[in-house]
Design an enzyme around this catalytic site. Structure first.
Site, short mmCIF file in Angstrom:
data_model
loop_
_atom_site.label_atom_id
_atom_site.label_comp_id
_atom_site.label_asym_id
_atom_site.label_seq_id
_atom_site.Cartn_x
_atom_site.Cartn_y
_atom_site.Cartn_z
N CYS A 104 6.58 -6.08 5.78
CA CYS A 104 6.28 -7.32 5.11
C CYS A 104 5.78 -8.21 6.14
CB CYS A 104 7.23 -7.88 4.41
SG CYS A 104 7.80 -6.89 2.73
N GLU A 135 8.31 -11.07 -4.84
CA GLU A 135 9.71 -10.69 -4.59
C GLU A 135 10.19 -10.98 -3.03
OE1 GLU A 135 11.92 -8.82 -6.66
OE2 GLU A 135 13.08 -9.50 -5.10
N PHE A 136 11.61 -11.19 -3.27
CA PHE A 136 12.19 -11.85 -2.07
C PHE A 136 13.15 -10.83 -1.54
CE2 PHE A 136 10.43 -15.71 -4.27
CZ PHE A 136 9.41 -16.17 -3.28
N ASN A 187 7.54 -15.85 3.97
CA ASN A 187 7.67 -14.69 5.04
C ASN A 187 7.06 -15.35 6.49
OD1 ASN A 187 8.83 -12.79 3.67
ND2 ASN A 187 7.06 -11.64 3.30
N GLY A 197 9.47 -6.44 12.67
CA GLY A 197 8.60 -5.26 12.02
C GLY A 197 8.91 -5.14 10.50
N THR A 227 2.91 -8.29 -3.08
CA THR A 227 2.48 -9.33 -2.33
C THR A 227 0.98 -9.60 -2.30
OG1 THR A 227 4.58 -9.25 -1.10
CG2 THR A 227 2.94 -10.67 -0.09
N GLU A 258 15.16 -5.31 2.48
CA GLU A 258 15.48 -3.88 2.46
C GLU A 258 16.67 -4.05 3.15
OE1 GLU A 258 12.40 -1.48 4.28
OE2 GLU A 258 10.90 -2.22 3.04
N1 NAD Z 1 9.53 -3.61 0.96
C1 NAD Z 1 9.93 -4.84 0.86
O1 NAD Z 1 11.06 -5.30 1.37
C2 NAD Z 1 9.18 -5.95 -0.08
C3 NAD Z 1 9.58 -7.05 -0.34
C4 NAD Z 1 8.99 -8.03 -1.20
C5 NAD Z 1 7.63 -7.72 -1.52
N2 NAD Z 1 7.05 -6.45 -1.15
C6 NAD Z 1 5.73 -6.18 -1.53
O2 NAD Z 1 5.69 -5.24 -2.77
C7 NAD Z 1 4.64 -4.28 -2.71
C8 NAD Z 1 5.26 -2.90 -2.75
O3 NAD Z 1 6.06 -2.86 -1.56
P1 NAD Z 1 7.02 -1.26 -1.18
O4 NAD Z 1 7.45 -1.78 0.16
O5 NAD Z 1 7.75 -1.05 -2.53
O6 NAD Z 1 5.84 -0.53 -1.04
P2 NAD Z 1 5.95 1.17 -0.87
O7 NAD Z 1 4.75 1.61 -0.13
O8 NAD Z 1 7.36 1.57 -0.69
O9 NAD Z 1 5.74 1.51 -2.48
C9 NAD Z 1 4.45 1.60 -3.10
C10 NAD Z 1 4.30 2.57 -4.11
O10 NAD Z 1 3.03 2.35 -4.80
C11 NAD Z 1 2.47 3.63 -5.22
N3 NAD Z 1 1.10 3.60 -5.70
C12 NAD Z 1 0.03 3.29 -4.95
N4 NAD Z 1 -1.04 3.15 -5.74
C13 NAD Z 1 -0.67 3.55 -7.15
C14 NAD Z 1 -1.30 3.61 -8.17
N5 NAD Z 1 -2.55 3.33 -8.28
N6 NAD Z 1 -0.58 3.72 -9.35
C15 NAD Z 1 0.73 4.07 -9.39
N7 NAD Z 1 1.49 4.06 -8.14
C16 NAD Z 1 0.71 3.62 -6.78
C17 NAD Z 1 2.94 4.54 -4.00
O11 NAD Z 1 2.68 5.94 -4.28
C18 NAD Z 1 4.25 3.99 -3.35
O12 NAD Z 1 5.25 4.88 -4.21
C19 NAD Z 1 3.97 -4.76 -1.55
O13 NAD Z 1 3.04 -5.60 -1.72
C20 NAD Z 1 4.98 -5.63 -0.57
O14 NAD Z 1 4.16 -6.27 0.44
C21 NAD Z 1 7.88 -5.58 -0.40
#
Ligand code: NAD
Length: 448
Positions: free
Chosen positions: A261, A149-150, A209, A258, A121, A153
């Site tokens: 996101c 991505e929508f 969101n 919380g 995001t 978790e």
């Molecule tokens: N978690 C959710 O429900 C959700 C839903 C929709 C969108 N998003 C978005 O998706 C993105 C990822 O969220 P997430 O919850 O999966 O995050 P997360 O923190 O669980 O995972 C991110 C991963 O990226 C890795 N990383 C960081 N820098 C890196 C690099 N330079 N090269 C390779 N890997 C690297 C980290 O080690 C980590 O494992 C965010 O922007 C978030 O806002 C999350």
């Protein structure tokens, strides 16, 4: 198709596993070597229902592999997904360091024409910055896609496999064709793929969101007013949710939103608006209301225990920011715990899957219980913060026998007020009348 997914967190791992499940060859890359070592042995770093089976099956069948070598993963791919974290910076803006790092690696490591998809995001305009960073070293042409991505978790696999819609911001016909092919297996029942320009796709994620967070804060305010005027928010919620223009989802009041996101995305959108001298007054209020709401559970406990928590022992059920995940990022439970400790209480916590995460975050500040009932022993009250299914139908007789006083503060409205009244609990929930009647006999009755 040869796909590489960079970032193997909640989003990247789900995306990678689901794309492998539909027959693509997928490499998931992450800089966290302990995560990657575990994944190679099918050990998931997160709790996400259904995901382990996908990882195991596709890894066994050779369609899914894991590496710490991001450059190599890029070199193998026709399509690269960027799914690294974008945490909130100190000023509320999204921290794009990881995204731009990956972009630089993509530019330096690509070995053929590439489609680069931003899954993280990111604020409006980021795809252009990513393209710039790639172009600095790129030796081949590339196409940008914004594919927010929508997934939720706790239901992430299902959400990805059967999305309500897929939003794709594209900058070329080539990108459009590749993405349409990639997503075809997921939209066979007629769910739409909505193509648009890239800034609109980036905006869509934040607007979605922000809308959901707004509904939650709105209902939390209505709930707080219900308490003052003697209304029951459960009934109000049903009354308004049946209006087709409103709909029933996301109208549940609680201890505040919380997770990884909503808090950061609401902040980032508000920040984007401020930078452009645009007022997003509704969103600023949404955030302020949420910050206040996170203190409600502790305030209610204080009220229920004669105005003082000093020396009290409080059992707390639920640490994850919502059910079916072990994610504690920005969890309301953390605020509740801070408040209780600051007021001099001892806190003993339980969560079905987040205890390992809690130990990392909270250390020896709280006590840990392996079962919900263990947490209750000699506690002055029970506070419920996460709506796990296993808390929905507990053995109330056992609860009462373990608690020192039959006091429950329920931040998730899991039980009916009538039932709690009948059972003789002093019961406080969100936006509903309290149950205060003391038990007339010592028999509490059977499970609900
Ligand atoms: N978690 C959710 O429900 C959700 C839903 C929709 C969108 N998003 C978005 O998706 C993105 C990822 O969220 P997430 O919850 O999966 O995050 P997360 O923190 O669980 O995972 C991110 C991963 O990226 C890795 N990383 C960081 N820098 C890196 C690099 N330079 N090269 C390779 N890997 C690297 C980290 O080690 C980590 O494992 C965010 O922007 C978030 O806002 C999350």
């Amino acid at each position: 198709m040869n796909i590489s997914v960079i970032g193997t967190g909640y989003v990247g791992l789900v995306v990678g596993a689901c794309l492998a499940e539909t027959g693509n060859d997928v490499i998931c890359a992450d800089v966290d070597s302990s995560k990657i070592d575990g994944l190679k042995k099918n050990k998931l770093p997160i709790y996400e229902p259904g995901l382990e089976a996908y990882v195991e099956r596709n890894q066994r069948d050779g369609r899914l592999s894991f590496t710490t070598d991001v450059g190599w993963a890029v070199g193998e791919a026709d399509v690269v997904f960027i799914a690294v974290g974008t945490p909130a910076d100190e000023d509320g803006s999204a921290d794009l360091r990881h995204v731009l790092d990956v972009a630089a690696t993509i530019g330096a490591s690509m070995r053929r024409e590439l489609v680069v998809v931003t899954k993280s995001t990111v604020p409006i305009g980021t795809a252009a910055r990513v393209a710039e960073a790639i172009a600095r070293a790129a030796k081949h042409s590339f196409h940008m896609v914004s594919n927010p991505e929508f997934l939720k978790e706790g239901a992430a696999v299902d959400d990805f496999m059967k999305p309500d819609r897929v939003v794709l911001g594209v900058d070329s016909d080539h990108a459009r064709g590749v993405m349409a092919e990639l997503y075809a297996p997921f939209v066979r029942t007629g769910r739409p793929i909505i193509f648009m320009d890239i800034p609109s796709a980036e905006m869509t994620k934040y607007a979605a969101n922000a809308m959901l967070a707004t509904r939650i804060s709105f209902m939390n305010e209505i709930a707080n007013l219900c308490e003052r005027v003697g209304a029951n928010v459960d009934l109000v919620r049903r009354g308004i949710g049946s209006d087709e223009r409103i709909g029933p989802s996301f109208l549940f009041p609680g201890p505040g939103y919380g997770g990884s996101c909503f808090p950061k995305d609401v902040q980032a959108l508000a920040r984007t608006a401020r930078e452009r001298d645009v007022s997003l007054a509704v969103l600023e209020a949404v955030e302020a209301v949420n910050a206040r709401q996170k203190h409600r559970v502790a305030e209610k406990l204080m009220g229920a225990l004669d105005g003082s928590l000093a020396g009290r022992r409080i059992a707390l059920w639920g640490l994850a920011f919502k059910a079916n995940t072990d994610d504690m990022r920005e969890s309301p439970a953390l605020t509740v715990i801070d408040d209780l400790l600051a007021a001099g209480a001892t806190v003993v916590v339980h969560d079905p899957v987040a205890l390992h995460e809690a130990r990392k975050r909270l250390g020896s500040r709280v006590e840990y219980a392996e079962s919900g009932y263990d947490a209750l022993r000699n506690a002055d009250a029970l506070a419920i913060v996460t709506d796990w299914n296993e808390y929905r139908h507990p053995d109330f007789e056992r609860i009462r026998s373990l608690l020192r006083r039959p006091v429950i503060v329920d931040g998730r409205n899991l039980y009916t007020v009538e039932r709690m009244q009948e059972l003789g609990f002093q019961y406080h929930s969100i936006g509903r009348p309290d149950a205060r009647k003391p038990a007339s006999t010592s028999t509490v009755g059977s499970r609900t």
